[in-house]
Design a protein around this motif. Structure first.
Motif, PDB file in Angstrom:
ATOM      1  N   ASP A   6      43.103  38.379  49.788  1.00  0.00           N
ATOM      2  CA  ASP A   6      43.886  39.597  49.662  1.00  0.00           C
ATOM      3  C   ASP A   6      42.955  40.734  49.273  1.00  0.00           C
ATOM      4  O   ASP A   6      41.803  40.511  48.903  1.00  0.00           O
ATOM      5  CB  ASP A   6      45.004  39.433  48.628  1.00  0.00           C
ATOM      6  CG  ASP A   6      44.502  39.497  47.207  1.00  0.00           C
ATOM      7  OD1 ASP A   6      43.444  38.887  46.936  1.00  0.00           O
ATOM      8  OD2 ASP A   6      45.135  40.156  46.369  1.00  0.00           O
ATOM      9  N   THR A   7      43.461  41.973  49.361  1.00  0.00           N
ATOM     10  CA  THR A   7      42.628  43.141  49.092  1.00  0.00           C
ATOM     11  C   THR A   7      42.971  43.818  47.768  1.00  0.00           C
ATOM     12  O   THR A   7      42.446  44.893  47.490  1.00  0.00           O
ATOM     13  CB  THR A   7      42.781  44.178  50.226  1.00  0.00           C
ATOM     14  OG1 THR A   7      44.152  44.602  50.293  1.00  0.00           O
ATOM     15  CG2 THR A   7      42.382  43.582  51.561  1.00  0.00           C
ATOM     16  N   ALA A   8      43.836  43.245  46.962  1.00  0.00           N
ATOM     17  CA  ALA A   8      44.179  43.846  45.671  1.00  0.00           C
ATOM     18  C   ALA A   8      42.990  43.737  44.714  1.00  0.00           C
ATOM     19  O   ALA A   8      42.164  42.819  44.828  1.00  0.00           O
ATOM     20  CB  ALA A   8      45.394  43.149  45.066  1.00  0.00           C
ATOM     21  N   PRO A   9      42.866  44.656  43.759  1.00  0.00           N
ATOM     22  CA  PRO A   9      41.771  44.566  42.777  1.00  0.00           C
ATOM     23  C   PRO A   9      41.887  43.282  41.953  1.00  0.00           C
ATOM     24  O   PRO A   9      42.924  43.007  41.355  1.00  0.00           O
ATOM     25  CB  PRO A   9      41.986  45.809  41.893  1.00  0.00           C
ATOM     26  CG  PRO A   9      42.843  46.723  42.702  1.00  0.00           C
ATOM     27  CD  PRO A   9      43.700  45.851  43.551  1.00  0.00           C
ATOM     28  N   ARG A  10      40.824  42.502  41.936  1.00  0.00           N
ATOM     29  CA  ARG A  10      40.827  41.211  41.253  1.00  0.00           C
ATOM     30  C   ARG A  10      39.985  41.292  39.987  1.00  0.00           C
ATOM     31  O   ARG A  10      39.073  42.104  39.883  1.00  0.00           O
ATOM     32  CB  ARG A  10      40.236  40.127  42.177  1.00  0.00           C
ATOM     33  CG  ARG A  10      40.941  39.995  43.492  1.00  0.00           C
ATOM     34  CD  ARG A  10      40.144  39.195  44.496  1.00  0.00           C
ATOM     35  NE  ARG A  10      39.864  37.839  44.044  1.00  0.00           N
ATOM     36  CZ  ARG A  10      40.686  36.817  44.245  1.00  0.00           C
ATOM     37  NH1 ARG A  10      41.831  37.003  44.883  1.00  0.00           N
ATOM     38  NH2 ARG A  10      40.369  35.612  43.820  1.00  0.00           N
ATOM     39  N   ALA A  11      40.289  40.430  39.037  1.00  0.00           N
ATOM     40  CA  ALA A  11      39.467  40.347  37.833  1.00  0.00           C
ATOM     41  C   ALA A  11      38.052  39.951  38.226  1.00  0.00           C
ATOM     42  O   ALA A  11      37.850  39.002  38.997  1.00  0.00           O
ATOM     43  CB  ALA A  11      40.056  39.338  36.854  1.00  0.00           C
ATOM     44  N   ALA A  12      37.073  40.664  37.725  1.00  0.00           N
ATOM     45  CA  ALA A  12      35.683  40.331  38.039  1.00  0.00           C
ATOM     46  C   ALA A  12      35.314  38.953  37.524  1.00  0.00           C
ATOM     47  O   ALA A  12      34.518  38.240  38.134  1.00  0.00           O
ATOM     48  CB  ALA A  12      34.759  41.397  37.443  1.00  0.00           C
ATOM     49  N   ARG A  13      35.919  38.573  36.401  1.00  0.00           N
ATOM     50  CA  ARG A  13      35.702  37.234  35.831  1.00  0.00           C
ATOM     51  C   ARG A  13      37.066  36.628  35.487  1.00  0.00           C
ATOM     52  O   ARG A  13      37.524  36.735  34.347  1.00  0.00           O
ATOM     53  CB  ARG A  13      34.813  37.309  34.604  1.00  0.00           C
ATOM     54  CG  ARG A  13      33.360  37.655  34.928  1.00  0.00           C
ATOM     55  CD  ARG A  13      32.534  37.805  33.675  1.00  0.00           C
ATOM     56  NE  ARG A  13      32.920  38.986  32.907  1.00  0.00           N
ATOM     57  CZ  ARG A  13      32.342  39.357  31.767  1.00  0.00           C
ATOM     58  NH1 ARG A  13      31.354  38.628  31.254  1.00  0.00           N
ATOM     59  NH2 ARG A  13      32.736  40.448  31.135  1.00  0.00           N
ATOM     60  N   PRO A  14      37.720  35.995  36.449  1.00  0.00           N
ATOM     61  CA  PRO A  14      39.063  35.449  36.216  1.00  0.00           C
ATOM     62  C   PRO A  14      39.020  34.146  35.407  1.00  0.00           C
ATOM     63  O   PRO A  14      39.344  33.065  35.918  1.00  0.00           O
ATOM     64  CB  PRO A  14      39.600  35.227  37.626  1.00  0.00           C
ATOM     65  CG  PRO A  14      38.370  34.934  38.434  1.00  0.00           C
ATOM     66  CD  PRO A  14      37.271  35.785  37.842  1.00  0.00           C
ATOM     67  N   ILE A  15      38.639  34.256  34.158  1.00  0.00           N
ATOM     68  CA  ILE A  15      38.426  33.072  33.324  1.00  0.00           C
ATOM     69  C   ILE A  15      39.699  32.261  33.160  1.00  0.00           C
ATOM     70  O   ILE A  15      39.678  31.024  33.218  1.00  0.00           O
ATOM     71  CB  ILE A  15      37.865  33.502  31.956  1.00  0.00           C
ATOM     72  CG1 ILE A  15      36.475  34.120  32.129  1.00  0.00           C
ATOM     73  CG2 ILE A  15      37.810  32.325  30.988  1.00  0.00           C
ATOM     74  CD1 ILE A  15      35.899  34.698  30.846  1.00  0.00           C
ATOM     75  N   LEU A  16      40.825  32.950  32.951  1.00  0.00           N
ATOM     76  CA  LEU A  16      42.076  32.230  32.720  1.00  0.00           C
ATOM     77  C   LEU A  16      42.542  31.508  33.976  1.00  0.00           C
ATOM     78  O   LEU A  16      43.030  30.369  33.904  1.00  0.00           O
ATOM     79  CB  LEU A  16      43.148  33.199  32.223  1.00  0.00           C
ATOM     80  CG  LEU A  16      44.415  32.566  31.655  1.00  0.00           C
ATOM     81  CD1 LEU A  16      44.078  31.549  30.569  1.00  0.00           C
ATOM     82  CD2 LEU A  16      45.345  33.631  31.101  1.00  0.00           C
ATOM     83  N   VAL A  17      42.396  32.139  35.130  1.00  0.00           N
ATOM     84  CA  VAL A  17      42.775  31.479  36.383  1.00  0.00           C
ATOM     85  C   VAL A  17      41.942  30.223  36.588  1.00  0.00           C
ATOM     86  O   VAL A  17      42.468  29.151  36.918  1.00  0.00           O
ATOM     87  CB  VAL A  17      42.593  32.445  37.579  1.00  0.00           C
ATOM     88  CG1 VAL A  17      42.727  31.692  38.893  1.00  0.00           C
ATOM     89  CG2 VAL A  17      43.622  33.563  37.513  1.00  0.00           C
ATOM     90  N   ILE A  18      40.637  30.341  36.385  1.00  0.00           N
ATOM     91  CA  ILE A  18      39.762  29.175  36.541  1.00  0.00           C
ATOM     92  C   ILE A  18      40.132  28.098  35.538  1.00  0.00           C
ATOM     93  O   ILE A  18      40.157  26.893  35.854  1.00  0.00           O
ATOM     94  CB  ILE A  18      38.287  29.594  36.379  1.00  0.00           C
ATOM     95  CG1 ILE A  18      37.880  30.526  37.530  1.00  0.00           C
ATOM     96  CG2 ILE A  18      37.373  28.381  36.330  1.00  0.00           C
ATOM     97  CD1 ILE A  18      36.516  31.150  37.368  1.00  0.00           C
TER      98      ILE A  18
END
Length: 253
Positions: A6-18
């Protein structure tokens, strides 16, 4: 439909998702390692079984605790097979980082767990007497899909549609992707209620409940917090590199 990116702004470091992906994967691997009788006990205690609450006396006879509400959450970290796990974690990876950036880590955790609980309650409402265990992160993921569409309705979701064995890629607006996805859940869930004898193994109404919670959550937060809370990036951004300027001899300073 299967989202590719997707093209939405993403967390640069998605720690919680990981971290959530890691927890779900580790729980699945642990469940896979259990002998059948031990696995059955885990499902009795941690999976969502509606009959636990609608028939307390019968639940006690089956070894279920009708006073334990933990399964509304613990069931969201359990999966019934590799495909079930991979699909849920892929959707979480596609849509989750943008929501972690948008709401912050604490807000994203509230979205994930709140979506899981809302999904569980709606499933209990739709199938109050069911003795079948329900598990999976689909309700929490549905909340993330809805929140993503509300937060970034015009962002593009690159979607894969299989035409036989040929994958076709379509860039869909996030709001359109979410509405199509939700419409499919609503059609399946309504069909299931009208023809209970045709009930499938998919908890459609859990998806619907999670989606509704995610949309409402994002609408409320949008008025309270208009900007993302974390550093973001987007897939379409090329990596920034320093390109040195090569000057010929006698170039004026």
């Amino acid at each position: 439909m299967f989202p590719f990116t997707d093209t939405a702004p993403r967390a640069a470091r998605p720690i919680l998702v990981i971290g959530l992906i890691a927890i779900n994967t580790l729980v699945f691997l642990w469940m896979q390692s259990l002998p059948p009788r031990m696995l059955e006990r885990v499902l009795l205690h941690a999976a969502l079984i509606p009959a636990r609450y609608s028939s307390p006396m019968e639940a006690i006879n089956l070894g279920l605790d009708p006073d334990s509400w933990w399964p509304l959450i613990t069931s969201a970290f359990m999966h019934g097979g590799w495909i079930h796990l991979i699909i849920n974690m892929w959707f979480l990876w596609i849509f989750g980082p943008a929501m972690e950036a948008r709401f912050g880590r604490f807000g994203f955790l509230v979205l994930y767990l709140g979506g899981a609980v809302a999904a569980s309650f709606v499933h209990l409402w739709a199938h109050p007497w069911s003795p079948d265990p329900v598990l999976g992160a689909s309700g929490a993921v549905a909340a993330i899909i809805a929140a993503h569409a509300v937060s970034y309705p015009r962002a593009r979701v690159i979607t894969i549609v299989l035409l036989g064995f040929i994958p076709l890629f379509f860039p869909l607006p996030a709001i359109l992707f979410a509405l199509i996805w939700f419409g499919l859940q609503l059609i399946q869930g309504s069909s299931e209620l009208m023809a209970p004898h045709l009930a499938s193994e998919v908890a459609w109404w859990a998806h619907i409940g999670g989606f509704a919670f995610g949309a409402l959550f994002a609408l409320i937060i949008r008025t309270l917090m208009p900007h993302p809370k974390a550093q973001t990036t987007v897939w379409s951004e090329p990596p920034r590199r320093h390109i040195p300027v090569v000057r010929p001899r006698n170039w004026p300073e």
